[in-house]
Enzyme design. Structure first.
Site, PDB file in Angstrom:
ATOM      1  N   CYS A   2       0.847  -1.351  -0.095  1.00 31.46           N
ATOM      2  CA  CYS A   2      -0.023  -0.153  -0.160  1.00 31.46           C
ATOM      3  C   CYS A   2       0.850   1.308  -0.135  1.00 31.46           C
ATOM      4  CB  CYS A   2      -0.975   0.108   1.222  1.00 31.46           C
ATOM      5  SG  CYS A   2      -2.081  -1.125   1.363  1.00 31.46           S
ATOM      6  N   ARG A  28       4.116  -0.413  -4.546  1.00 26.49           N
ATOM      7  CA  ARG A  28       3.807  -0.820  -3.405  1.00 26.49           C
ATOM      8  C   ARG A  28       2.379  -1.426  -3.162  1.00 26.49           C
ATOM      9  NH1 ARG A  28       6.990   1.289   0.874  1.00 26.49           N
ATOM     10  NH2 ARG A  28       5.200   0.910   2.400  1.00 26.49           N
ATOM     11  N   TRP A  74      -2.580  -2.612  -1.739  1.00 25.87           N
ATOM     12  CA  TRP A  74      -2.070  -4.325  -1.816  1.00 25.87           C
ATOM     13  C   TRP A  74      -3.152  -4.856  -0.782  1.00 25.87           C
ATOM     14  CZ3 TRP A  74       0.046  -8.090   1.282  1.00 25.87           C
ATOM     15  CH2 TRP A  74       0.472  -9.023   0.457  1.00 25.87           C
ATOM     16  N   ASN A 100      -1.773   1.730   5.595  1.00 24.74           N
ATOM     17  CA  ASN A 100      -1.239   0.909   5.179  1.00 24.74           C
ATOM     18  C   ASN A 100      -0.887  -0.133   6.549  1.00 24.74           C
ATOM     19  OD1 ASN A 100       0.969  -0.845   3.993  1.00 24.74           O
ATOM     20  ND2 ASN A 100       2.540   0.622   4.376  1.00 24.74           N
ATOM     21  N   GLY A 101      -0.923  -1.549   6.599  1.00 22.80           N
ATOM     22  CA  GLY A 101      -0.741  -2.276   7.558  1.00 22.80           C
ATOM     23  C   GLY A 101      -1.817  -3.022   7.804  1.00 22.80           C
ATOM     24  N   GLU A 483      17.532 -18.464  -5.891  1.00 17.25           N
ATOM     25  CA  GLU A 483      17.221 -17.216  -6.201  1.00 17.25           C
ATOM     26  C   GLU A 483      16.682 -17.050  -7.856  1.00 17.25           C
ATOM     27  OE1 GLU A 483      16.291 -14.217  -5.448  1.00 17.25           O
ATOM     28  OE2 GLU A 483      16.697 -12.793  -7.248  1.00 17.25           O
ATOM     29  N   LYS A 487      13.036 -15.405  -9.214  1.00 17.33           N
ATOM     30  CA  LYS A 487      12.889 -14.557 -10.161  1.00 17.33           C
ATOM     31  C   LYS A 487      12.224 -14.852 -11.301  1.00 17.33           C
ATOM     32  CE  LYS A 487      14.085 -11.323  -8.886  1.00 17.33           C
ATOM     33  NZ  LYS A 487      14.646 -11.821  -7.746  1.00 17.33           N
ATOM     34  N   GLU A 490       8.303 -15.169  -9.897  1.00 18.12           N
ATOM     35  CA  GLU A 490       7.474 -14.056  -9.543  1.00 18.12           C
ATOM     36  C   GLU A 490       6.981 -13.284 -10.753  1.00 18.12           C
ATOM     37  OE1 GLU A 490       9.538 -10.825  -6.982  1.00 18.12           O
ATOM     38  OE2 GLU A 490      11.400 -11.671  -8.059  1.00 18.12           O
ATOM     39  N   HIS A 506      18.224 -37.424  -4.757  1.00 14.21           N
ATOM     40  CA  HIS A 506      17.510 -37.745  -3.479  1.00 14.21           C
ATOM     41  C   HIS A 506      15.957 -37.554  -3.644  1.00 14.21           C
ATOM     42  CE1 HIS A 506      21.346 -38.698  -1.792  1.00 14.21           C
ATOM     43  NE2 HIS A 506      21.959 -37.574  -2.213  1.00 14.21           N
ATOM     44  N   LYS A 600       5.969  -4.406  -3.632  1.00 15.45           N
ATOM     45  CA  LYS A 600       7.563  -4.257  -3.076  1.00 15.45           C
ATOM     46  C   LYS A 600       7.580  -3.720  -1.698  1.00 15.45           C
ATOM     47  CE  LYS A 600      11.844  -3.157  -4.901  1.00 15.45           C
ATOM     48  NZ  LYS A 600      12.566  -4.576  -5.219  1.00 15.45           N
TER      49      LYS A 600
END
Ligand code: F6R
Length: 605
Positions: A2, A28, A74, A100-101, A483, A487, A490, A506, A600
């Site tokens: 947000c 955001r 968001w 936000n939160g 990583e 990438k 996402e 395994h 983000k």
């Protein structure tokens, strides 16, 4: 998570201004957006909708208005609907709030408010805020006092911004989520030296890019603080006791150009390309400080590294750096998992927190755990003045410049470079480390040429319809395999997983079918033979093998050449994968800058 942006001052286009500024905070959150403007009659006019703020023509908000607030969402509580979009209003429409939160005790507060006759239009936790302020205003005339009283009843981590029809002020408060005040001077962001400066207004935002076109003078709100401004004056106070908190003005160095896309179609590609310079900037640290920190790690009774997502993979790679380069053991844990490690912490322990944004809730929580045990905290961050940067005992900045794409690229290589530099300093070879990393940076500069990029684009075209993709690595290339998977997942939404090459047999090798693309990350070192064997094992099961390596090998169906960077191989190997992820997203018709379900700066736990 947000974006919040508000303005109050002498500018008469506040509505348009906040909508335009908010477009710079879209990273955001981009589910829905909303804006509240106070018109000349003193009424609050709200406009909101689902979708991205970047598609909104701000000229529709050009009516005369000197006080406005806006939000890009968001979703956490309640689906993505127009009703759930912020701003939310009080029953009498005199109070507008963006937030936000998460207000953790919102259900309890909502029940109390319902008993007092309030009714709610949305499914959000946010909507209780204007209603509670409205309730508090029954016993105080003062808007800011009512906000303070309401805040004292909230549990959870939040940042909020509120305005009232009869008050000239914007009131904001934070506990856990970032808020920054921009001081708008009449002479703009680049004042004449020594000139006397007059304030024209104040900006309040979740992040600096919102107001960077107007000012680069900022004041940070800390946890448990409120700010009240009428556009001429600003007062910071403690939420709990109302006492004034003095604040310094800080000049930020990022430029507007750095935070814009320029000629690139997407921020992600721009930021990948910026690694030509950003690694060198990360390496350019104060040597004395690096040596002091290396000494602190050597003397610490246990050094722990914590971070989330991509930053966590940099920490994991550094376990190998510290082991191989400095012969020293450090422990990585995902920040969200760190709580139970407190048994090992003592006042002589050291926690290293790595974060691009410096605002990640889980990383902040881990810091709290370490501090509660008296341990010292070293932060490695990108954003100067962020909460982690300010709350750590020492802080190193990677100086990558603003990272706007949700997928972290240049921040990762900056984090890897700084961690490797410290490992070299511990080994008494700081100069060698610096030389290696600067050489690596110049090799990356050569690598990022149009022919190389086109080659990877062609590879993306070949594999874009695949449903699964696997990546293997060993040593520091193992965290880079993890990583790589992040990438690819996402931005392209292809199912991707990373493994330690030795783990294949395994279990995971059962997943390989004819034509499954498998990427092997390798260097030119003592584990190359092992990882090549793993690649041959994959090929024997029908995999389409892609080698990211300094040398060609018959085990590879496709070879993405990378320079031989020795201990810094992780930094070069991840770059073709970042480019591949980008093109996979674009070729599958996805927006790599704004992946679904993500945002983000994850300021919720
Ligand atoms: C993935 C990504 C995330 C972040 C993570 C931590 O590309 O960007 O996994 O790395 O959310 O964020 P920071 O570094 O801001 O703490």
């Amino acid at each position: 998570m947000c974006g919040i942006f508000g303005y109050v001052g002498t500018r008469i286009n506040a509505g348009q201004l906040v909508v335009d500024g908010l477009k710079n905070l879209e990273y955001r959150g981009y589910d829905s957006w909303g804006v509240a403007c106070k018109n000349e009659q003193g009424d609050i006019i709200v406009e909101k909708d689902i979708g991205k703020i970047s598609t909104v023509d701000s000229r529709q908000f050009s009516q005369r208005c000197t006080q406005a607030l806006a939000h890009t969402r968001w979703a956490t509580h309640g689906g993505v609907t127009k009703k759930n979009a912020h701003p939310h209003l009080s029953t009498d429409r005199t109070i507008a709030v963006v937030h936000n939160g998460i207000i953790e005790n919102y259900q309890e507060l909502r029940d109390e408010l319902k008993n007092k006759g309030h009714s709610f239009l949305s499914e959000t936790d946010t909507e209780i805020i204007p209603h509670l302020i409205e309730e508090e205003m029954k016993s105080t005339e003062d808007f800011a006092s009512a906000v303070r009283r309401a805040c004292k009843k909230f549990k959870g981590r939040y940042a909020l911004l509120a305005m009232h029809t009869t008050s000239q002020t914007l009131v904001a408060a934070r506990t856990g989520s970032p808020l920054i005040v921009g001081v708008g001077y009449e002479d703009g962001p680049r004042p004449e030296r020594g000139a006397e400066r007059r304030v024209e207004g104040y900006f309040i935002a979740s992040d600096i890019p919102a107001f960077m076109a107007y000012t680069r003078t900022v004041q940070y709100l800390d946890d448990g603080e409120m700010v009240v401004t009428d556009g001429k004056n600003v007062i910071f106070t403690d939420i709990e006791n109302g006492k004034e908190r003095p604040k310094r003005e800080i000049e930020i160095t990022w430029t507007v150009e750095q935070a814009q896309k320029g000629d690139f179609e997407h921020f992600m590609l721009k930021e990948i390309m910026e690694q030509k310079e950003s690694i060198a900037r990360a390496v350019n640290q104060d040597e004395e400080q690096i040596l002091t920190l290396a000494e602190a790690i050597r003397n610490a009774k246990g050094t722990f590294l914590v971070a989330c997502g991509t930053a966590g993979k940099a920490c994991m790679a550094s376990e190998y750096f510290f082991s191989v380069i400095a012969g020293h053991h450090v422990n990585f844990a995902p920040a969200s998992e760190f709580k139970l490690y407190h048994h090992f912490l003592q006042p002589e322990s050291l926690l290293i927190v790595v974060s691009q944004s410096g605002e990640t809730a889980d990383s902040l929580e881990a810091m709290k755990v370490a501090k509660s045990k008296g341990a010292k905290v070293l932060a490695i961050v990108n954003v100067k003045g962020s909460t982690i940067d300010r709350e750590a005992d020492y802080s190193l900045r990677i100086n990558a410049g603003p990272e706007r794409a949700v997928a972290s690229t240049k921040a990762l290589t900056g984090q890897l470079a700084v961690l490797m530099l410290i490992a070299y300093a511990m080994a008494g070879k700081l100069k060698n480390g610096k030389t290696l990393l600067l050489e690596t940076s110049s090799m990356i500069n050569d690598m990022l040429n149009p022919r190389y990029i086109e080659r990877i684009e062609n590879l993306a075209e070949r594999i874009k319809t695949k449903e699964d993709l696997y990546i293997i690595g060993k040593s520091w290339n193992f965290p880079m395999a993890l990583e790589s998977a992040i990438k690819i997942q996402e931005v392209s939404y292809i199912h991707a997983e990373g493994f330690a090459g030795g783990e294949l047999k395994h279990g995971p090798i059962a997943l390989i079918e004819e034509g499954t693309p498998c990427i092997a990350l390798m260097g030119n070192d003592e584990v190359t033979t092992d990882i090549l064997s793993n690649t041959i094992e994959l090929k024997a099961r029908g995999a389409f093998t892609i080698g990211v390596a300094p040398q060609r090998n018959e085990a590879f169906d496709e070879w993405l050449k990378v320079p031989d960077a020795g201990h810094a191989q992780a930094l070069v190997n991840i770059i073709p994968i970042q480019i591949l992820s980008y093109f996979l997203a674009v070729k599958r018709g996805k927006d790599p800058d704004m992946p679904r379900n993500l945002a983000k700066s994850v300021t919720v736990k």
